[in-house]
Motif scaffolding. Structure first.
Motif, short mmCIF file in Angstrom:
data_model
loop_
_atom_site.label_atom_id
_atom_site.label_comp_id
_atom_site.label_asym_id
_atom_site.label_seq_id
_atom_site.Cartn_x
_atom_site.Cartn_y
_atom_site.Cartn_z
N UNK A 2 0.84 -1.18 0.08
CA UNK A 2 -0.38 -0.23 0.07
C UNK A 2 0.85 1.27 -0.18
N UNK A 3 1.65 1.27 0.47
CA UNK A 3 2.45 2.67 0.83
C UNK A 3 3.99 2.48 -0.53
N UNK A 4 3.84 1.52 -1.67
CA UNK A 4 4.23 1.55 -2.58
C UNK A 4 3.91 2.25 -3.29
N UNK A 5 2.70 2.03 -3.64
CA UNK A 5 1.81 2.73 -4.25
C UNK A 5 1.23 3.91 -4.02
N UNK A 6 1.38 4.45 -3.25
CA UNK A 6 1.32 6.26 -2.41
C UNK A 6 2.54 6.14 -2.76
N UNK A 7 3.73 6.07 -2.85
CA UNK A 7 4.70 6.64 -3.30
C UNK A 7 4.99 6.57 -5.15
N UNK A 8 4.36 5.42 -5.34
CA UNK A 8 4.16 5.39 -7.07
C UNK A 8 2.49 7.27 -7.94
N UNK A 9 2.27 6.96 -7.03
CA UNK A 9 1.34 7.44 -7.21
C UNK A 9 1.89 9.15 -7.48
N UNK A 10 2.68 9.08 -6.42
CA UNK A 10 2.98 10.75 -5.74
C UNK A 10 4.12 11.02 -7.08
N UNK A 14 4.17 13.84 -9.76
CA UNK A 14 5.26 15.12 -10.36
C UNK A 14 5.55 14.89 -11.41
N UNK A 15 5.46 13.98 -11.86
CA UNK A 15 5.75 13.77 -13.78
C UNK A 15 4.94 14.07 -15.05
N UNK A 17 2.77 16.76 -13.58
CA UNK A 17 3.08 18.29 -13.41
C UNK A 17 4.50 18.83 -14.19
N UNK A 18 5.31 17.78 -14.48
CA UNK A 18 6.52 18.63 -14.94
C UNK A 18 6.44 18.85 -16.64
N UNK A 19 5.39 17.42 -16.66
CA UNK A 19 5.44 17.39 -19.16
C UNK A 19 4.39 17.58 -19.24
N UNK A 20 3.44 18.84 -17.88
CA UNK A 20 2.58 19.50 -18.96
C UNK A 20 2.77 20.52 -19.97
N UNK A 21 4.48 21.02 -19.89
CA UNK A 21 4.75 22.19 -20.76
C UNK A 21 6.43 21.73 -21.08
N UNK A 22 5.53 20.98 -22.34
CA UNK A 22 6.57 20.07 -22.97
C UNK A 22 7.49 20.74 -23.53
N UNK A 111 8.56 13.35 -3.71
CA UNK A 111 7.72 15.36 -4.11
C UNK A 111 8.67 15.71 -4.92
N UNK A 112 9.69 15.12 -4.46
CA UNK A 112 10.73 16.13 -5.11
C UNK A 112 11.40 15.33 -6.74
#
Length: 266
Positions: A2-10, A14-15, A17-22, A111-112
Motif C-alpha cells: 500500500x505504501x509503495x502504491x502511494x509513492x508511485x502515485x506521488x 510529479x511526472x 506536472x513537470x511534463x505539462x509544458x512539453x 515529492x521532488x
C-alpha cells in the motif's frame, strides 16, 4: 504494498506536472543529457593532449568514465533531490513529512522527483554499454555479473553520499556546497584513473572514502588488469560490498539527523 502504491502515485503526479509544458521539459531533458556527454568529452580532450591517462589507453579510459557517468546518473535520478532537505528544514516543511505515516526520506524523494534526469541516466547507461562493447574484456560469468552490478553499486554509493550530504542540513542548513564537493566532486574524481592523482589525495578519496570502488577498481576487474599501485586483486570485486557499507552508514546518519531535528516553530 500500500505504501509503495502511494509513492508511485506521488511520482506519477510529479511526472505529469513537470511534463505539462512539453517544450520546457524537452529543453530540460536535453540539457540534462548533454551534461553527461560533456563530461565524457572532457576526459577525451585530456586524453588527446597527453596520449594516455595514468597509464591507461582510450578504451580503458572510456570504460572508467562511462561507468562513473552511469553510476552517478542513476544515483542522481533516484535520490539526488535529497539535497532539497535544507529547504525543508529552513522553512519548517519537514514537519509535514514527519506527520504522515510514511518514511520521511521516501516522501522527500518522491515529492521532488525530477524526470528530466532520466535523459542523463539513459545516456550514461548507453555510453557504458558502448564502452563494454569496445573494451578488450575476456568475458566469463563473474565479469558478466560484475558488469551488471557495478553501475548499480556505484549508484547506491553516490545515492548514499546524496543522503548523507543532505542530512548535514539538520545541523548546518547552509551545507549545500560541502555536500556538493563530495557528490559532484566525487563524480569528477571517479571519471579518471586514480593513478593520475597524488599519493595522499588518491589514498584518501580512492580507498579511505571508497570512490575508487565506483569505477576504477571494477574496470580493472573487467579488463583483467592488476592495479599498478599494488592494490590487492580481490579488492577489485568489492564494489557491491562497499556500496552496502556506504548505504548502511548513510541510513544510520539519516536516522540520527531525524532524531536531532527540532521544528522551526514557524
Amino acid at each position: 504494498m500500500g505504501k509503495a502504491a502511494i509513492y508511485r502515485a506521488v511520482v506519477r503526479a510529479q511526472v505529469r506536472s513537470q511534463t505539462q509544458y512539453r517544450m520546457s521539459f524537452a529543453i530540460d531533458l536535453l540539457g540534462s543529457s548533454l551534461t553527461t556527454a560533456l563530461d565524457i568529452a572532457t576526459v577525451f580532450v585530456l586524453f588527446s593532449v597527453t596520449g594516455g591517462l595514468g597509464g591507461f589507453g582510450g578504451t580503458e579510459v572510456l570504460l572508467i568514465a562511462a561507468l562513473s557517468a552511469a553510476a552517478f546518473a542513476l544515483g542522481d535520478l533516484a535520490v539526488g533531490n535529497a539535497d532539497r532537505l535544507r529547504e525543508y528544514v529552513r522553512s519548517g516543511l519537514f514537519d509535514s513529512l514527519l506527520l504522515r505515516p510514511l518514511s520521511a526520506l521516501g516522501q522527500l524523494l518522491a515529492v521532488n522527483f525530477a524526470p528530466r534526469r532520466i535523459g542523463r541516466a539513459v545516456q550514461g547507461i548507453a555510453l557504458y554499454v558502448v564502452a563494454l562493447a569496445v573494451a578488450d574484456i575476456d568475458w566469463d560469468i563473474a565479469r558478466v555479473v560484475l558488469a551488471v552490478l557495478a553501475p548499480v553499486a556505484g549508484a547506491v554509493f553516490f545515492g548514499s553520499l546524496f543522503v548523507a550530504g543532505g542530512t548535514v542540513a539538520f545541523w548546518w542548513v547552509e551545507s549545500g556546497e560541502v555536500s556538493n564537493a563530495f557528490t559532484y566532486g566525487g563524480r569528477d574524481f571517479t571519471s579518471y584513473p586514480v593513478t593520475m592523482y597524488g599519493d595522499w589525495f588518491r589514498d584518501l578519496f580512492a580507498l579511505a572514502l571508497g570512490f575508487g570502488f565506483v569505477a576504477y577498481l571494477p574496470a580493472l576487474a573487467l579488463l583483467g588488469r592488476s592495479d599498478p599501485l599494488g592494490v590487492p586483486d580481490w579488492l577489485r570485486w568489492c564494489s557491491p560490498l562497499t556500496a552496502l557499507i556506504a548505504a548502511g552508514i548513510a541510513a544510520l546518519f539519516w536516522r540520527t539527523g531525524v532524531r536531532h531535528y527540532r521544528s522551526t516553530g514557524s
